[in-house]
Write a protein that holds these residues in place. Structure first.
Motif, PDB file in Angstrom:
ATOM      1  N   THR A 138     -27.212  70.273  78.191  1.00  0.00           N
ATOM      2  CA  THR A 138     -26.192  71.913  77.656  1.00  0.00           C
ATOM      3  C   THR A 138     -26.573  71.292  76.416  1.00  0.00           C
ATOM      4  O   THR A 138     -26.607  70.454  75.381  1.00  0.00           O
ATOM      5  CB  THR A 138     -24.864  71.762  78.017  1.00  0.00           C
ATOM      6  OG1 THR A 138     -25.043  70.617  78.137  1.00  0.00           O
ATOM      7  CG2 THR A 138     -25.183  72.506  79.626  1.00  0.00           C
ATOM      8  N   TYR A 139     -26.204  72.203  75.412  1.00  0.00           N
ATOM      9  CA  TYR A 139     -25.683  71.834  73.833  1.00  0.00           C
ATOM     10  C   TYR A 139     -24.373  71.089  73.672  1.00  0.00           C
ATOM     11  O   TYR A 139     -23.049  71.424  74.139  1.00  0.00           O
ATOM     12  CB  TYR A 139     -25.743  73.224  72.983  1.00  0.00           C
ATOM     13  CG  TYR A 139     -24.872  73.026  71.353  1.00  0.00           C
ATOM     14  CD1 TYR A 139     -25.832  72.716  70.259  1.00  0.00           C
ATOM     15  CD2 TYR A 139     -23.655  72.752  70.842  1.00  0.00           C
ATOM     16  CE1 TYR A 139     -25.907  72.594  69.221  1.00  0.00           C
ATOM     17  CE2 TYR A 139     -23.690  72.629  69.890  1.00  0.00           C
ATOM     18  CZ  TYR A 139     -24.702  72.291  69.123  1.00  0.00           C
ATOM     19  OH  TYR A 139     -24.613  72.169  67.992  1.00  0.00           O
ATOM     20  N   ASN A 140     -24.332  70.120  72.282  1.00  0.00           N
ATOM     21  CA  ASN A 140     -23.480  69.124  72.303  1.00  0.00           C
ATOM     22  C   ASN A 140     -22.854  69.340  71.340  1.00  0.00           C
ATOM     23  O   ASN A 140     -23.586  69.350  69.963  1.00  0.00           O
ATOM     24  CB  ASN A 140     -24.134  67.098  72.399  1.00  0.00           C
ATOM     25  CG  ASN A 140     -24.813  66.601  73.494  1.00  0.00           C
ATOM     26  OD1 ASN A 140     -23.717  67.552  74.772  1.00  0.00           O
ATOM     27  ND2 ASN A 140     -25.673  66.227  73.543  1.00  0.00           N
ATOM     28  N   ASN A 141     -21.428  69.137  71.607  1.00  0.00           N
ATOM     29  CA  ASN A 141     -20.836  70.018  70.495  1.00  0.00           C
ATOM     30  C   ASN A 141     -21.012  68.359  69.124  1.00  0.00           C
ATOM     31  O   ASN A 141     -20.251  67.706  69.471  1.00  0.00           O
ATOM     32  CB  ASN A 141     -19.080  70.351  70.667  1.00  0.00           C
ATOM     33  CG  ASN A 141     -19.368  71.665  71.392  1.00  0.00           C
ATOM     34  OD1 ASN A 141     -20.191  72.698  71.037  1.00  0.00           O
ATOM     35  ND2 ASN A 141     -18.852  71.127  72.472  1.00  0.00           N
ATOM     36  N   PRO A 142     -20.855  68.696  67.962  1.00  0.00           N
ATOM     37  CA  PRO A 142     -20.850  67.319  67.323  1.00  0.00           C
ATOM     38  C   PRO A 142     -19.249  67.114  67.107  1.00  0.00           C
ATOM     39  O   PRO A 142     -18.331  67.928  66.820  1.00  0.00           O
ATOM     40  CB  PRO A 142     -21.284  68.642  65.812  1.00  0.00           C
ATOM     41  CG  PRO A 142     -20.690  69.929  66.011  1.00  0.00           C
ATOM     42  CD  PRO A 142     -21.134  69.899  67.143  1.00  0.00           C
ATOM     43  N   TYR A 143     -19.104  65.775  66.530  1.00  0.00           N
ATOM     44  CA  TYR A 143     -17.877  65.054  67.012  1.00  0.00           C
ATOM     45  C   TYR A 143     -17.202  65.313  65.540  1.00  0.00           C
ATOM     46  O   TYR A 143     -18.115  65.162  64.713  1.00  0.00           O
ATOM     47  CB  TYR A 143     -17.701  63.893  67.529  1.00  0.00           C
ATOM     48  CG  TYR A 143     -17.744  63.615  69.000  1.00  0.00           C
ATOM     49  CD1 TYR A 143     -17.240  63.988  69.862  1.00  0.00           C
ATOM     50  CD2 TYR A 143     -18.989  63.276  69.427  1.00  0.00           C
ATOM     51  CE1 TYR A 143     -17.677  64.046  70.876  1.00  0.00           C
ATOM     52  CE2 TYR A 143     -19.838  62.829  70.168  1.00  0.00           C
ATOM     53  CZ  TYR A 143     -18.963  63.437  71.851  1.00  0.00           C
ATOM     54  OH  TYR A 143     -19.345  63.726  73.074  1.00  0.00           O
ATOM     55  N   ARG A 144     -15.770  65.567  65.404  1.00  0.00           N
ATOM     56  CA  ARG A 144     -15.369  65.944  64.126  1.00  0.00           C
ATOM     57  C   ARG A 144     -14.052  64.559  64.341  1.00  0.00           C
ATOM     58  O   ARG A 144     -13.076  64.590  64.339  1.00  0.00           O
ATOM     59  CB  ARG A 144     -14.418  67.063  63.960  1.00  0.00           C
ATOM     60  CG  ARG A 144     -14.210  66.775  62.708  1.00  0.00           C
ATOM     61  CD  ARG A 144     -13.141  68.348  62.650  1.00  0.00           C
ATOM     62  NE  ARG A 144     -13.953  69.484  62.260  1.00  0.00           N
ATOM     63  CZ  ARG A 144     -14.292  70.709  61.498  1.00  0.00           C
ATOM     64  NH1 ARG A 144     -12.839  71.316  61.742  1.00  0.00           N
ATOM     65  NH2 ARG A 144     -15.097  72.104  61.892  1.00  0.00           N
TER      66      ARG A 144
END
Length: 733
Positions: free
Chosen positions: A195-201
């Protein structure tokens, strides 16, 4: 297990070599059995090797569960980080501690393998394209010189790889059909299971960094101690300044006691007292800061909520006009709007009303009791039409407040008259009165029924007048924070003086209940008494009246000059009547004895019987012929002499409960509304219908009239009506 299987296989091989071929089938069966058991060796029982130091536990101990909770907190993170808060001016412990521990960090970037940048980098580094690699793995050959031996070697290598893969039991990419695209096991983008990994903020990237400045300084213990001592001295000076500005007590023995206490505090300052005062100061400062920070915002929000809550009333106040007025000429109505009340003032009566001259939506109301047997504390409340649910300013007094008046030029100053006979001056910004008279400096001996501000004197000192039941009309002047008094006139009853118990003659004194100053000639004023008389007085004469009229049979509750006509005034009384009078051209000093008798029997221009005690009467500020009156049976009457000289245009019940007496009435100087107070502490606002505020129509195309011209028109309008009722000798001027 492989260690056990190895010896058996050796025995099997020996058996094969040593036995001859011509043996019976029985031996062959034995050999095959031995060969079969070699494959089922994994089904044999396993022997477990037990360590020497292993504990011997029973079944119950083995079933016991031990729970361990793993947290993401960093055990090495500090828990007591203290930072300086510039907002609160003190060091405060930070609640948020960063628990993230970074062991290795490498900044980099990722490119798609089919992008132009990735292809340029691969070409620069000499890495072959993925399509070429797949083609070479599939066994495709390129025609070249001397390629035959290479094909043979490549075929051998592929055969070996095929055998190894068959032994491993997994198909390799070499078995794929020719021309089919092979899957790359290391290319994550082609795997559908990921799955797509959301970028960390990070928290720091969400907002702009605050401006920073590098500051360096050396701090020593003695510098810190000096700063603390300096701050402590400032606090003590502030406390001493407050004590100095406090007004001393009114009575002499209390003043002496107050001075002794102040001397003791100055001469012997104790350490404990300083600590107490410092604690009190810090507590009040923190509380005051918390409230003052949001006081303006909460007031705005409260007004917004009230405007939404009473939106229908606000719309009526702004836009509603009674449509039925178009179909009736001689009648009008009063539309009830907001109702103002305060919980602590419900048992008190509204004793006076006064609009603020600067803020047209703000009015002041005083509260007290007219009953001699039910005297107690009083109140002063300031209400605004923008917030009908709660008072803007609240002041509690030790005695009932019977009257008030707001200064016409300085709206923060309010003159007050109390039931105990004293007068005072309040500043809206302070809870306590700025000035208040005592028995030592001219206090009245009876309740003060009315106070009225006057223009500043020649030395620009503020001054006001008061009238009381003790017969004195007193002029009060504020000079250098002191309240000085001067008796203007004493109301005396005509006739022989009464005899006291020891035979001495005592002059009988009249009881003043109301007074009003002339709009233009401020030296001229009228006084109403409990005996029903109206005295025309002057500030210059303190021994006699300019004129006296037997106006009513009972006490006069209110007397008011007409705001436009300089010779007309109106009175109301407990004898159920409202009367309109005209000032005579001659005074009693100029008249003979026969003419003075005529003056005593002078008749009013108009008399209106309202069938109940009339508490208050007021002229309208927009017309010289409109006035309103309120009665003790809860009704309000509005008259317009220009339309009907005999009947009211509006007779309306204002009180919501039976036996509620209306005490005072006041017109708004700007908006078409009127406020009415009753003896239950309620103030009701009503909107005047168009028929009750008819103005003369201006001609089309004509320039707007100036105030002077409007005033002349109003005087002419009233004179036209009065000429019909004046006596012939009075009409000749």
């Amino acid at each position: 297990m492989p260690p056990k299987a190895a010896p058996k296989s050796k025995q099997a091989q020996k058996g094969k070599t040593s036995r001859p071929a011509g043996k019976s089938g029985k031996d062959g069966d034995d050999m095959t059995d031995m060969g079969d058991t070699d494959g089922d060796d994994w089904m044999n029982t396993k022997t477990l090797v037990k360590p020497d130091d292993q504990l011997d536990l029973n079944d119950q101990e083995l079933k016991e569960e031990f729970t361990r909770i793993l947290t993401a907190n960093n055990p090495h993170a500090p828990q007591n980080i203290v930072r300086y808060s510039f907002k609160e001016r003190q060091y405060k412990q930070t609640s948020h501690v960063d628990q993230l521990a970074i062991h290795f960090a490498l900044d980099g970037n990722m490119l798609h393998k089919e992008s132009d940048e990735a292809k340029r980098q691969m070409a620069k580094l000499g890495i072959p394209d993925s399509g070429e690699v797949a083609g070479s793995e599939g066994g495709e050959t390129t025609p070249a010189a001397g390629g035959a031996p290479a094909e043979g070697e490549e075929g051998k290598d592929e055969a070996k790889e095929g055998e190894q893969r068959e032994e491993a039991g997994t198909p390799g990419p070499g078995t794929a059909a020719k021309g089919e695209k092979l899957t790359n096991q290391f290319n994550y983008s082609e795997r559908a299971s990921q799955t797509y990994n959301n970028p960390y903020r990070e928290r720091g990237t969400a907002t702009e960094p605050p401006p920073r400045a590098t500051f360096a300084s050396n701090v020593t213990q003695w510098e810190i101690a000096d700063a603390y001592h300096e701050d402590f001295e400032k606090q003590l000076e502030a406390i001493r300044a407050k004590q100095v500005h406090k007004a001393p007590p009114t009575f002499p023995h209390q003043q002496h006691h107050f001075q002794e206490k102040s001397k003791e505090k100055k001469t012997i300052p104790g350490r404990k007292e300083e600590e107490k005062t410092r604690k009190k100061l810090t507590i009040t400062e923190t509380q005051g800061d918390d409230i003052s920070r949001i006081s303006k915002a909460t007031k705005i929000v409260e007004r917004m909520v009230n405007q939404n809550t009473y939106d229908d009333i606000a719309q009526d106040f702004k836009y509603y006009e009674d449509p039925s007025d178009e179909y009736r000429d001689n009648e009008g109505t009063m539309l009830p709007l907001w109702r103002f009340s305060y919980e602590k003032a419900k048992k008190l009566a509204v004793t006076s009303l006064c609009w603020n001259p600067m803020y047209k939506d703000l009015f002041a109301a005083s509260y007290g009791s007219y009953d001699f047997m039910k005297q107690g504390s009083g109140m002063i409340l300031f209400f605004s039409l923008k917030n009908p649910s709660f008072a803007e300013y609240i002041y509690e007094t030790d005695s009932g407040v019977m009257c008030l008046d707001v200064h016409p030029e300085h709206p923060y100053m309010v003159a007050i008259g109390f039931y105990d006979g004293s007068v005072g001056v309040y500043n809206v910004q302070k809870k306590e009165p700025v000035h208040r008279c005592t028995a030592k400096n001219g206090k009245h001996t009876d309740p003060v029924w009315q106070v009225r501000w006057q223009k500043d004197d020649l030395e620009n000192n503020h001054n006001f007048y008061s009238v009381s039941s003790d017969g004195r009309i007193v002029h009060w002047t504020i000079i250098k924070n002191e309240l000085l008094f001067e008796d203007v006139i004493t109301l005396t009853l005509p006739g022989a003086a009464g005899e006291g118990p020891d035979g001495t003659k005592v002059n009988t004194v009249g009881c003043g209940t109301a007074f009003d100053f002339h709009r233009k000639n401020d030296y001229l004023f009228l006084v109403g008494t409990e005996e029903g008389k109206i005295h025309q007085c002057s500030k210059a004469y303190s021994s006699q009246f300019l004129d006296t009229v037997d106006a009513h049979n009972m006490a006069v509750y209110k007397v008011r000059w007409n705001p436009f006509h300089p010779r007309i005034y109106i009175t109301c009384s407990a004898d159920w009547t409202v009367k309109i009078w005209e000032v005579s051209s001659k005074t009693t000093a100029d008249k003979s004895e026969t003419s003075s008798v005529e003056a005593q029997t002078k008749k009013p221009l108009f008399t209106f019987d309202l069938n109940n005690s009339v508490g208050d009467v007021a002229w309208a500020p927009y017309s010289s012929t409109v006035f309103a009156a309120v009665t003790a049976d809860g009704k309000m009457f509005v008259y317009d002499l220009n339309i009907n000289k005999y009947e009211p245009l509006c007779e309306q019940m204002v009180a919501q409960k039976k036996k509620t007496k209306l005490t005072h009435v006041e017109f708004n100087p700007k908006d078409p509304i009127i406020i009415v107070g009753d003896d239950r502490g309620n103030v009701t606002s009503l909107k005047i219908s168009p028929n009750l505020r008819k103005m003369p129509k201006e001609k089309k195309g004509a320039p707007p009239m100036d105030p002077k011209q409007k005033e002349d028109n109003e005087i002419a309008k009233l004179d036209k009506i009065l000429s019909m009722v004046r006596e012939p000798n009075e009409d000749k001027k």
